[in-house]
Design a protein around this motif. Structure first.
Motif, short mmCIF file in Angstrom:
data_model
loop_
_atom_site.label_atom_id
_atom_site.label_comp_id
_atom_site.label_asym_id
_atom_site.label_seq_id
_atom_site.Cartn_x
_atom_site.Cartn_y
_atom_site.Cartn_z
N SER A 289 1.36 -1.41 -0.31
CA SER A 289 0.14 0.29 0.13
C SER A 289 0.69 1.45 -0.18
O SER A 289 -0.05 2.16 -0.01
N GLY A 290 2.27 1.01 -0.06
CA GLY A 290 3.24 2.06 0.20
C GLY A 290 2.99 2.52 1.15
O GLY A 290 3.61 4.18 1.29
N LEU A 291 3.73 2.25 2.00
CA LEU A 291 3.27 2.65 4.15
C LEU A 291 4.90 2.04 4.63
O LEU A 291 4.89 1.35 4.06
N PRO A 292 5.72 3.57 5.22
CA PRO A 292 7.03 2.97 5.93
C PRO A 292 6.65 2.05 6.67
O PRO A 292 4.67 2.29 7.10
N VAL A 293 7.06 0.97 8.31
CA VAL A 293 6.70 0.42 8.50
C VAL A 293 7.71 0.32 9.56
O VAL A 293 9.26 0.58 9.65
N VAL A 294 6.98 0.48 11.09
CA VAL A 294 7.80 0.18 11.65
C VAL A 294 7.64 -0.81 12.83
O VAL A 294 6.64 -1.08 13.51
N ALA A 295 7.84 -1.58 12.84
CA ALA A 295 8.24 -3.01 13.37
C ALA A 295 9.08 -3.58 14.12
O ALA A 295 10.03 -2.90 14.74
N LEU A 304 11.34 -8.70 6.48
CA LEU A 304 9.85 -7.92 5.95
C LEU A 304 10.35 -6.12 6.02
O LEU A 304 10.06 -6.16 4.82
N VAL A 305 11.41 -6.10 6.70
CA VAL A 305 11.62 -3.94 6.98
C VAL A 305 13.33 -4.29 6.95
O VAL A 305 14.10 -5.03 7.87
N ASP A 306 13.05 -3.14 5.66
CA ASP A 306 14.68 -2.69 5.41
C ASP A 306 14.99 -2.00 6.20
O ASP A 306 14.70 -0.67 5.63
N ASP A 307 15.50 -1.77 7.34
CA ASP A 307 16.09 -1.03 8.12
C ASP A 307 16.69 0.56 7.49
O ASP A 307 17.60 0.45 7.19
N GLY A 308 16.03 1.52 8.17
CA GLY A 308 16.79 2.73 7.18
C GLY A 308 16.33 2.73 6.53
O GLY A 308 16.32 4.01 5.38
N ALA A 309 15.47 1.97 5.68
CA ALA A 309 15.62 2.34 3.59
C ALA A 309 13.70 2.01 3.95
O ALA A 309 13.21 2.22 3.30
N THR A 310 12.61 0.85 4.09
CA THR A 310 11.15 1.01 4.11
C THR A 310 10.44 1.25 5.16
O THR A 310 9.53 0.97 4.98
N GLY A 311 11.15 1.32 6.56
CA GLY A 311 10.53 1.96 7.21
C GLY A 311 11.80 1.70 8.44
O GLY A 311 12.89 1.63 8.71
N TYR A 312 11.21 1.28 10.20
CA TYR A 312 12.09 0.61 11.24
C TYR A 312 12.12 -0.25 12.09
O TYR A 312 10.90 -0.19 11.81
N LEU A 313 13.39 -0.76 12.82
CA LEU A 313 13.04 -1.81 13.10
C LEU A 313 13.58 -1.53 14.83
O LEU A 313 14.36 -0.32 14.67
#
Length: 378
Positions: A289-295, A304-313
């Motif tokens: 859906s084109g959203l940044p993810v925090v997980a 699933l989350v590329d830290d610092g590129a698609t969201g934050y871990l």
């Protein structure tokens, strides 16, 4: 190929196991194969003839403490359905109760088995404070089921490593698909956004079950951020308690299909809180859906989350870190846009069709047919 999928959960249930089984079965049919689904009877009416494959229901009882989830019971109906279907390979979907019986039937019929690991029962035992003995029993139970299968398919690299550590054998990686047409940034709805955040706040959303192990309570720190509106989509046994703990949040209830896709696309940031998820399908849907993810940096989100590129871990169970990461995204529309675009690009190849092709490779391998190359867990 004729495949019997024995599942612990199936519609009208709404959860990751049921969703995965439906998507796999429909794609098997599209590719010319013949799935049979064996599932527990539901407490709610369901017209199983709407599915383009046969569904065999077996007697079930409600799970204590979670009455909407039902456990399938051993019955001769399982064996009769498999024999009548002419099954060539048995697919155990997150086997626990009905799956344990299905494994026994498959052995008696000398049928090869694939076991898909999805529900982290040992971690749930820990989350519900059931004691170390219960957690150890859960591992023994799962080990006994999975080690009868020709292969166990783990949804993420961390889960695969955990299974190997606890004595599960022949573990391979197999992820999950996502519908990138349904979950799409174009579904964004400005009217819905105005309803959720009439003051024009940045909308941060959670989608999933409202249960103890999901740690939705951690979102209190996010809800307190200035200029942020928290939107919670889903239902479950913790809903009333969470409504009291998060009084400023918008609770949107259970949503499905196109309505759910519209909610995802209308968010600005997606936040995932559960530390025990073996995969994290909602993360993929949010990414599509084109959203940044925090997980949390545990389980499926690590893949699933590329830290610092698609969201934050962030560290699991740390509300301060969660809020700080969300705050960075809330403060920067440009950062949200860059991360969201990268997140969608990352999932575009993860269609259910492609993941079903991978699964067919595993079926072929255990039946002795020509196999599509598959990925062995590290």
């Amino acid at each position: 190929m004729r495949i019997a999928i024995i599942t612990e959960s199936f519609p009208p249930d709404v959860n990751g196991v049921a969703h995965c089984v439906v998507r796999v079965a429909e794609n098997l049919v599209r590719k010319g194969h013949h799935p049979l689904v064996i599932a527990p009877e539901s407490s709610r009416a369901m017209a199983d003839d709407e599915f383009p494959y046969p569904v065999e229901r077996v007697p079930s009882v409600p799970l204590p403490g979670y009455p909407t989830f039902r456990l399938g019971l051993p019955t001769p109906r399982t064996r009769k359905a498999i024999v009548r279907h002419g099954t060539e390979v048995v697919h155990l979907a997150s086997p626990v109760a009905l799956g344990a019986w299905g494994a026994r039937v498959a052995r008696a019929e000398h049928l090869p088995m694939i076991a898909v690991y999805q529900t982290d029962l040992p971690s749930y035992a820990r989350a519900y404070h059931l004691g170390r003995a219960t957690e150890a029993f859960a591992w023994r139970w799962l080990r006994d089921i999975h080690n009868t299968a020709s292969r166990t398919l783990a949804p993420s690299s961390m889960t695969a490593a955990d299974l190997d550590t606890h004595g599960l054998e022949r573990v391979w990686l197999w992820g999950r698909g996502v519908d990138t047409e349904r979950f799409h940034p174009a579904r964004r709805d400005d009217r819905l956004r105005a309803e959720i955040a009439p003051g024009g706040e940045v909308i941060v959303g959670y989608v999933g079950r409202l249960a103890i192990e999901k740690r939705v309570d951690l979102l209190a720190a996010v809800a307190a951020l200035p200029g942020v509106k928290l939107a919670v989509t889903g239902g479950g046994p913790m809903e009333e308690e969470l409504r009291a703990a998060l009084p400023s949040a918008a609770f949107l209830g259970m949503r499905y299909g196109a309505d759910l896709a519209r909610i995802y696309a209308s968010l600005d940031v997606f936040v995932h809180t559960g530390p025990f998820d073996t995969f994290g399908q909602t993360i993929q849907e949010a990414s599509a859906s084109g959203l940044p993810v925090v997980a949390p940096a545990s389980g499926g989100p690590l893949d699933l989350v590329d830290d610092g590129a698609t969201g934050y871990l962030v560290s699991p169970g740390e509300p301060g870190e969660l809020a700080a990461a969300v705050g960075r995204l809330a403060a920067s529309p440009a950062l949200r846009e860059r991360f969201g675009e990268a997140a969608r690009r990352r999932v575009l190849s993860r269609t259910w069709s492609a993941l079903t092709d991978e699964l067919l490779g595993h079926y072929a391998a255990v039946t002795g047919a020509d196999a599509v190359p598959a990925r062995l867990a590290a």
